[in-house]
Design a protein around this motif. Structure first.
Motif: not given
Length: 130
Positions: A117-119, A124-127
């Motif tokens: 998600p580029n947040t 990012n790691d969780r997704r």
């Protein structure tokens, strides 16, 4: 006599370290072929699916399709060849590509951009882990 004992210990350590540093190591990897829900997102490359159709491909395309199981098995061989050369024969990489069928992949439930998600780094790691 202590000097001889200390010297023998040092020689034994050098032999042990030399053997462990220069012994051939093997790394086994698992490659999972996953595809995403098809999308038309201009912020990502492709459409989320593997390239399997060879029609319409330019003659000088880098890594042309089909990107099937054989393609990824060849990538593992190429990585192994690189690391064998770079390590002077001390690192051998082998691996298996899943799923085992030639053209299948594990279908993920979301589009590609969902998984990055580029947040924040944590998000990012969780997704990516999902």
């Amino acid at each position: 006599m202590k000097r001889i004992h200390d010297f023998s210990l040092i020689i034994a350590l050098i032999i042990l370290l030399t053997h462990s540093v220069f012994a051939q190591q093997e790394l086994k990897i698992c490659a999972l072929r996953v595809s995403f829900q098809e999308d038309q997102n201009s912020l990502t490359t492709g459409n989320g699916l593997f390239l399997t159709d060879t029609s319409g491909i330019e003659p000088f395309t880098v890594d042309p399709p089909p990107h099937n199981r054989s393609y990824f098995q060849d990538q593992i061989i190429a990585v192994n060849n690189y690391f064998l050369a770079a390590s002077r024969g001390h690192l051998n990489i082998t691996g298996e590509v899943f799923p085992l069928s030639q053209n299948n992949s594990y279908q993920l439930p979301n589009e590609m951009n969902y998984y990055n998600p580029n947040t924040t780094d944590d998000e990012n790691d969780r997704r990516l882990a999902q």
